[in-house]
Structure formats: C-alpha cells, structure tokens
Motif scaffolding. Structure first.
Motif, PDB file in Angstrom:
ATOM      1  N   ASN A  74      29.334  44.392  41.531  1.00 45.92           N
ATOM      2  CA  ASN A  74      30.590  43.961  40.973  1.00 45.92           C
ATOM      3  C   ASN A  74      30.696  42.515  41.763  1.00 45.92           C
ATOM      4  OD1 ASN A  74      33.206  43.265  40.347  1.00 45.92           O
ATOM      5  ND2 ASN A  74      33.875  45.691  40.691  1.00 45.92           N
ATOM      6  N   TYR A 108      41.146  51.841  33.023  1.00 45.99           N
ATOM      7  CA  TYR A 108      39.914  52.077  33.653  1.00 45.99           C
ATOM      8  C   TYR A 108      39.705  53.464  34.252  1.00 45.99           C
ATOM      9  CZ  TYR A 108      36.927  51.456  37.979  1.00 45.99           C
ATOM     10  OH  TYR A 108      35.722  51.494  38.740  1.00 45.99           O
ATOM     11  N   LYS A 122      38.796  40.201  30.611  1.00 46.12           N
ATOM     12  CA  LYS A 122      37.929  41.422  30.507  1.00 46.12           C
ATOM     13  C   LYS A 122      36.897  41.588  31.504  1.00 46.12           C
ATOM     14  CE  LYS A 122      37.739  41.954  25.374  1.00 46.12           C
ATOM     15  NZ  LYS A 122      36.963  42.131  24.196  1.00 46.12           N
ATOM     16  N   ASP A 123      36.463  42.730  31.887  1.00 48.39           N
ATOM     17  CA  ASP A 123      35.596  43.013  33.095  1.00 48.39           C
ATOM     18  C   ASP A 123      34.777  44.000  32.683  1.00 48.39           C
ATOM     19  OD1 ASP A 123      34.345  43.719  35.493  1.00 48.39           O
ATOM     20  OD2 ASP A 123      36.124  43.706  36.779  1.00 48.39           O
ATOM     21  N   PRO A 124      33.426  43.815  32.497  1.00 43.65           N
ATOM     22  CA  PRO A 124      32.477  44.829  31.744  1.00 43.65           C
ATOM     23  C   PRO A 124      32.339  45.972  32.779  1.00 43.65           C
ATOM     24  CG  PRO A 124      31.398  42.956  32.568  1.00 43.65           C
ATOM     25  CD  PRO A 124      32.765  42.343  32.393  1.00 43.65           C
ATOM     26  N   VAL A 183      36.006  48.808  32.257  1.00 47.35           N
ATOM     27  CA  VAL A 183      36.453  48.682  31.004  1.00 47.35           C
ATOM     28  C   VAL A 183      37.740  49.420  30.624  1.00 47.35           C
ATOM     29  CG1 VAL A 183      35.808  50.131  28.753  1.00 47.35           C
ATOM     30  CG2 VAL A 183      33.871  49.418  30.152  1.00 47.35           C
TER      31      VAL A 183
END
Length: 771
Positions: free
Chosen positions: A508, A640, A690-692, A695
């Motif tokens: 991350n 999330y 957006k944070d892959p 999700v």
C-alpha cells in the motif's frame, strides 16, 4: 444442564420484583387514593395556535404530580422493598424508590387557581375551567376542561416621554423593546421589558434605577381583542429626577482573607491596591478591572470585570461590592473588589475505557472464540497557577493508554500510547511588536505548547511525534471565541517497524507515504460559538470550525530541484489544507429531559509537496465519542471491506480524507443521580481519490449515503455534579461493507444469542457526555 449466566439471573430478579409489585396501591390505607393521572382538554370557538403547548403548560401546573418514572417504576421499587430492614433493600427503598403520591382534598381547586392565573397572565382574559374526578380501585385521576376565547394581542406600544435627558435615553433605546405589535399579551413579557429598561439605564449610569420605576397602562377598549400599552417611567420621588452615578473610589484586595489584615497599599491608575503578598503583579489585576475614579457607572463594566478576573483562572471567588455614597452635587459609588485565590497547584485525573465482546465482525469472517478487546486510558495533569506572578498558567500533563486483547495467544496488549504535554497560558498577547487590544471587555491570551507522543502498535510499528505551537486566543463576545496559531510545528518519525507492517506498507504505497518521516510547518485557526453561557437561553447552540494549512511558505523557502519534494534537514515538508466543522444543538424538553444532536463534517486535501495527508491528519470514525456501535477506526473508508489477512483486527488503513458524522441522543432522568439515554449514531469516512487497494473507499456525491454506517443503543450516566461517568451499550444497525440491499442488519439482531453479542455488542465506559 447449562448454567444460566448472571445476566439471566438479574433479568429474572427484576421480573420477579415487577410482578410482585404490580399492585401500585398495595400498601395504601382504605381512605387513601393514589394520584394516577392529569388530563387537560382545551376548547375554543375559534382555533388556537399551539393548542398542544397550552394544554401541556396547564398540565404542568396541576398538583400533585403523579409518581415519576416509566410505568411508575420508582413506585414499583418502593413497594418491592417496603418495610425491608436489610442494608441494600433499605437503601433502594430510600434512594431509588418513591413513596406513592396521594390525592388530597382541595388539590383540584388549587390547580384551577394556578391555571386561571396562568391564563390571565398570558392574554386569555375570558375563560372557564371545570374538572371531574375519575376514581377507580383506590386510584384517582383529574380531568380539567378549559374553555377559552382567543387571547388578546398587542396593537400599539407607546413610550410616554418628557423633556428630561433620562427619559430621552429610554425613548432612544425603545426600538429594542420586547413589546412588539402583533405579539400575544403576556405579563411575563412585560416583566422582561422592565428588566430590559433597567439594563439599558444602568448601562447609561443610572445605578439606583430598578424595575419598580417602570409602569404599564393597558387600554383594552379597542376592538378585535387588541390592546394598547403605554410605557411610563416614574421619577424616584415628588419633584425629583433620576441621577447618574459616578465612581468615587475603587479599592481591590487581590489576596483577600477574612483572617488577615492587609499590610501594604499602593495606588495604580487611581485604584487603591491593598495586599498581603506579591502573589500577582498589580498591573494584571488593574488591567482586568474596568472601573476608574470619576467614571460614569456602567453595568456592563461590572459584568466584564467579573469575567476578566474569573478568566485569569487563579481565583476561587470574585466578589465586587457596590456601595452608594450620595452627595449634594451628584450620586457616587464606591467599588470594592474582593479576590480569594485558588490553591496554586492543581491536579486532575481522567479515565476512559472502551470494550467489545468479540474482536470480529462479518467483514473478516474470522473466528476468534472468546477473545475480548479492552481499551483503557488514563491521564493526569498538574497545573501551576500564576507561575511567574503575571497570571500565567503552566500545565504539565501525561497521558497513557493501553489496548488489550484477551483471548488470543501472545497478544495481551496490542498498543501502548504515551503522550506528554507542556502548555503555558499567558493572559496577554505576547508578540515581538505591540498589538493594541481593540476591546478591553475580554483579556486576550497567548498559548505556548510543546508535546511528545510515543505510540507502539506492538505487532506493527513504533511511532514518535513531536509538536510545538504558538497561538493566541481572544473573545469577540461572550458567545464568540477565536484562536489563531501562526506557528504550528509537528515532526513525525517512524522509529521501528515489524515484518507484518513492512509487508502492509509494501502493498500500500499511499499508506507508506502517510507514515513516512515528515515535518508539518503551518498555521491553524478556529472559531467557536456557544450560546449556553446566556443563562436565559433554554435551548442552546454550539458551533466550532477549524482550518489548518501547512507547507506553503516552508515549501517555497526550502524548495529543492523541480522534480523532488521540498525538505528541511532532509525531512519531507508536508503540504495540505484541512477543514472541519462541528455543530451541536441542545433542546431542553423539560427539566428532566434533553434532546442533544450533533453534526460533523471534515475534509483534508493534500497538494504540491504531498500526495496523501499525514496519518495524524487523516479522519477516522467509531469509538466512545463517535459511532459507538463500532470500535475506533473500525468503520470505512466508504464500503471498504477489511481483508481476512488482518487477523489481529488492526484498523491501520481505515482512515480517509473526508468525514461525515451525526449523532442524536435523548437524555432523561431515571432516579437519584442516575440518568438514562437512547442514542443513534451515523457516519463514515471516505477517500478523495479511488484507491485500488481499498475498493469502495472513494467519496461519490451521488452515492455516499449508501455507505453510511449506523448504530445505536442505550446508556446510563452517573451524574456526580463535578463529573459524569458514562456507560453505553451499542450495536450496529447498518454495516456499509456488506452487499447492497443487505446492509441494514435489523433482522440479524439476536440479544439472546451469545455469538451475536460477541460479534456486535460494544460497551463504552467513559468520563463525560459524548457531546
């Protein structure tokens, strides 16, 4: 056979008490009647505005008052322990129980008299009240039938004037009158107008003026139930006029004691300063006192002087004596200020506990058996009042917190948090150049603070944070307060990491950057509005807004090559802006019931030198003062879903750049010093982008409400006057990480299911109200 838990035994005990005590009248004599109910029905030929409010107010005037508590539960406790001599039952009978309220002959007639007086004083001049008694099995209720016509309204208000300067003052300020055309006539409104006129005139120097000098003449000859009111101000006596009062002498005792005779005297700006010791510099006290010799008396200066001296924080009692001294030429006053000091050293201890039965939720699909999480925190602070003789307050505080996890091997303690802080509060603006205090009503203050925090998440990392700030705070009015920190410095250093955390950071990059070594150089500003200090305000509002901006100037000064981040001493300079706002509204339904509400919104935007917010500036949700049905950082961001691999239930990455939260709590008295509460909490945090790796974490304006977490529960508060001990039991209503359509979990609630309780029921033990 499986043994019943203590919870079931307690429930059986309560049930047996209630069943055995359901006869409310079991201990009454044959000639006694339990007062059961008051009913008021208001009727009129024409519709009445706020009829329900009128009925409620009349019902409150009826005597006696029936037994208190839901379903007369205090009477049930009284009957259940009646005549018991053992210690605990006797204590319950005397402290929790309530003796039956009996109806006495004449109670209804007294109630009618009170209602008639209320109606007349509130403009209902035409009324008729009758009552009927309803008696059944030693219970008695009273129904009052109230017939009224429409109330009288104010048509015109006239201030009768003459040529005196005194009366001209009254006329000049008449635009602020509380008597307005179209208002319902009210005796209480006229009393408030008397007080307003007295306040106006005392602020203009007429110290001897009181409410009795204000007289109202009512003309009710107009049609359509309207009145004309003539406001007159009487002179103090025949052939006399009201005179302004002037300050003759001002004397202050800065360390007053009835057991000691003052030894030294000095005169400072015309004020006699009589003291026993050099406890505090005289100019500090003199600056706080707004009375001066020869000055026209002003009531506002009295209140401001009291506030200034109290806000110094070094006095237990502030007493100002005003002694009239009449002369033939003018009316004068002697002002004497008596100040009783506090103990110079103060200590304060706080304790907080947060717990949860079970460490999992449906998101993890983990099975931890009978594990148990308990977060404990304690803080101790030491204050040195008047540290350097100028009213300074030096406070040293130490905070220590532990997060325990019982039930898993090698994890008795999850985290250690130690925080040491030193703050010096100086009662003036301390600047390199002089700043004129635009208002002498309130004393400005300078705050200098330094702190060190050590945080050890035992299985993941060790983190050290250093902070330094220089700030100023001042009041614009009694309700409005400002604070500006032109210098705010924080330094974050990740001391050590464990392999599990290294793996998490490797997977991350955004989380890794938020934890990297960095320095925050910026400024802060906050504004607070609190209407609670207005004693006449029944309901009140509280607003607080904060803005922090960091890295702009520092990044420009210490800029490096175009493609590299700005650094100071090889440490990255964080650059961001962060805003948040909190609004609270408290509605007092009755002296025993309050509805408290809270709304919170915050956003942080990294830019320039930073791609993400520093971890310490990110938002999180859950905990004892947030959404109490979830642990701290156990909610979000967004929908999330926490990975199964986080087997130790650590919520490191459940933070975001946006936060929305709301709470509503109904508080009510139960018995003695015990209060009850029903509450509902909702909210979440989100990311800006957006944070892959997370999700569903991004904030989407059209869909954010679908990712709101909701929880609620019940609470009990032990109100010991000087502090409140709070215990809340909460559980989730809505889990945003579940599949759409299945996020509301009401159908899953099973209080009798031990597994459900382990997974969902959270106990919060804390000091003070949540908001």
């Amino acid at each position: 056979m499986r043994a019943l838990s203590s919870t079931y035994y307690f429930a059986i005990l309560i049930l047996s008490i209630l069943v055995s005590s359901c006869n409310y009248t079991k201990y009454l004599a044959d000639t006694e009647y339990l007062y059961d109910k008051t009913a008021v029905d208001v009727s009129s030929e024409k519709s009445i505005k706020e009829k329900g409010t009128l009925e409620s107010n009349l019902e409150k005037l009826a005597v006696p008052k029936e037994n208190s508590g839901f379903a007369k539960n205090r009477l049930l406790w009284y009957n259940a322990t009646y005549g018991k001599e053992k210690r605990i039952p006797k204590w319950i009978n005397e402290n929790i129980g309530e003796a039956p309220v009996l109806y006495e002959t004449g109670d209804a007639e007294r109630s009618v008299e009170r209602m008639e007086r209320y109606l007349f004083n509130n403009g209902y001049f035409d009324y008729d009240i009758s009552y009927a008694l309803d008696t059944s099995r030693q219970r008695i209720g009273v129904k009052y039938d109230v017939k009224v016509n429409s109330p009288y309204y104010i048509r015109n208000v006239f201030f009768v004037s003459d040529s005196t300067a005194f009366n001209k003052t009254v006329i000049r300020r008449s635009s602020k009158s509380l008597l307005k055309r179209g208002e319902v006539f009210s005796v209480s409104l006229m009393d408030k107008e008397r007080s307003r006129i007295k306040k106006v005139l005392r602020e203009e120097g007429y110290y001897r003026f009181n409410n009795d000098y204000v007289r109202f003449e009512i003309d009710s000859t107009a049609k359509d139930r309207k009145l004309d009111i003539y406001v007159k101000v009487n002179p103090p006596g025949e052939n006399e006029t009201h005179q302004k009062s002037y300050i003759r002498n001002v004397v202050v005792y800065p360390d007053y004691s009835s057991y000691a005779t003052p030894e030294d005297t000095l005169v400072f700006e015309g004020i006699r300063y009589i003291y026993n010791s050099d406890f505090i510099h005289p100019e500090i006290i003199i600056r706080s006192i707004l009375f001066r010799k020869g000055q026209v008396y002003n009531e506002a200066n009295y209140n401001r002087t009291v506030n200034n001296l109290v806000n110094l924080g070094i006095y237990r009692f502030v007493n100002i004596s005003i002694d009239p001294y009449a002369t033939e030429q003018f009316d004068s006053l002697d002002v004497t200020v008596y100040l009783t000091t506090k103990q110079k050293l103060e200590f304060e201890i706080d304790l907080e506990v947060n717990s949860k039965t079970g460490i999992n939720d449906d998101a993890t699909n983990l099975n931890s058996g009978n594990s148990f999480n308990l977060g404990t925190a304690a803080s101790i602070s030491h204050s040195n009042l008047n540290t350097f003789g100028g009213g300074e307050r030096l406070t040293l505080s130490l905070f220590g917190g532990l997060e325990n996890q019982i039930g898993l091997q090698n994890s008795l303690i999850n985290a250690i948090d130690i925080n040491a802080q030193a703050n010096l509060l100086i009662p003036k603006f301390l600047t390199p150049f002089p700043i004129r205090n635009y208002s002498s009503r309130f004393i400005p203050k300078t705050n200098i603070g330094f702190g060190i925090q050590y945080f050890n998440r035992l299985q993941f990392y060790e983190l050290a944070t250093f902070n330094l700030n220089l700030g100023y705070q001042w009041r614009e009015t009694l309700e409005r307060q400002h604070r500006f920190d032109p210098i705010s410095v924080s330094y974050l250093n990740l001391i050590d990491t464990k392999p599990a955390f290294d793996t998490l950071l490797l997977d991350n990059p955004a989380l890794e950057q938020s934890f990297e070594q960095q320095i925050i150089l910026g400024s802060k500003y906050s504004f607070t509005y609190n209407s609670q200090i207005q004693e006449k305000t029944r309901n009140f509002h509280y607003v607080k807004t904060n803005i922090e901006w960091a890295g702009n100037l520092a990044s420009s000064i210490f800029s490096n090559a175009e493609d590299t981040a700005s650094t100071l001493l090889n440490v990255r300079i964080a650059q961001f802006v962060r805003l948040d706002a909190e609004y609270k509204y408290y509605r007092f339904i009755s002296p025993e019931r309050t509805l408290a509400t809270r709304w919170y919104a915050g956003i942080g935007v990294p830019y320039g030198n930073s791609d993400v917010l520093p971890y310490s500036r990110q938002f999180f949700s859950g905990g004892t003062n947030g959404i109490r049905a979830f642990r701290v950082r156990a909610v979000g961001p967004g929908s999330y879903l926490k990975p199964d691999t986080l087997a130790n239930d650590i919520f490191i990455d459940q933070t975001g750049e946006i936060k929305l939260e709301t709470n509503i709590e109904y508080r009510f008295d139960m018995f003695s010093v015990i209060e009850g509460a029903l509450f509902l909490d909702a909210g979440n945090v989100w990311t800006l982008e957006k944070d892959p790796l997370r999700v569903g974490a991004q904030f989407e304006p059209r869909d954010f409400y679908n990712k709101i977490a909701v929880g609620g529960g019940v609470g009990a508060r032990l109100d010991l006057s000087y502090f409140v001990i709070r215990l809340d039991a909460a559980f989730p209503f809505r889990k945003p990480w579940l599949v759409k359509g299945n996020r509301w979990v009401f159908d899953d609630i099973r209080f009798g299911d031990a597994a459900w309780r382990r997974e969902n029921l959270i106990w919060n033990l804390a000091i003070g109200y949540p908001f």
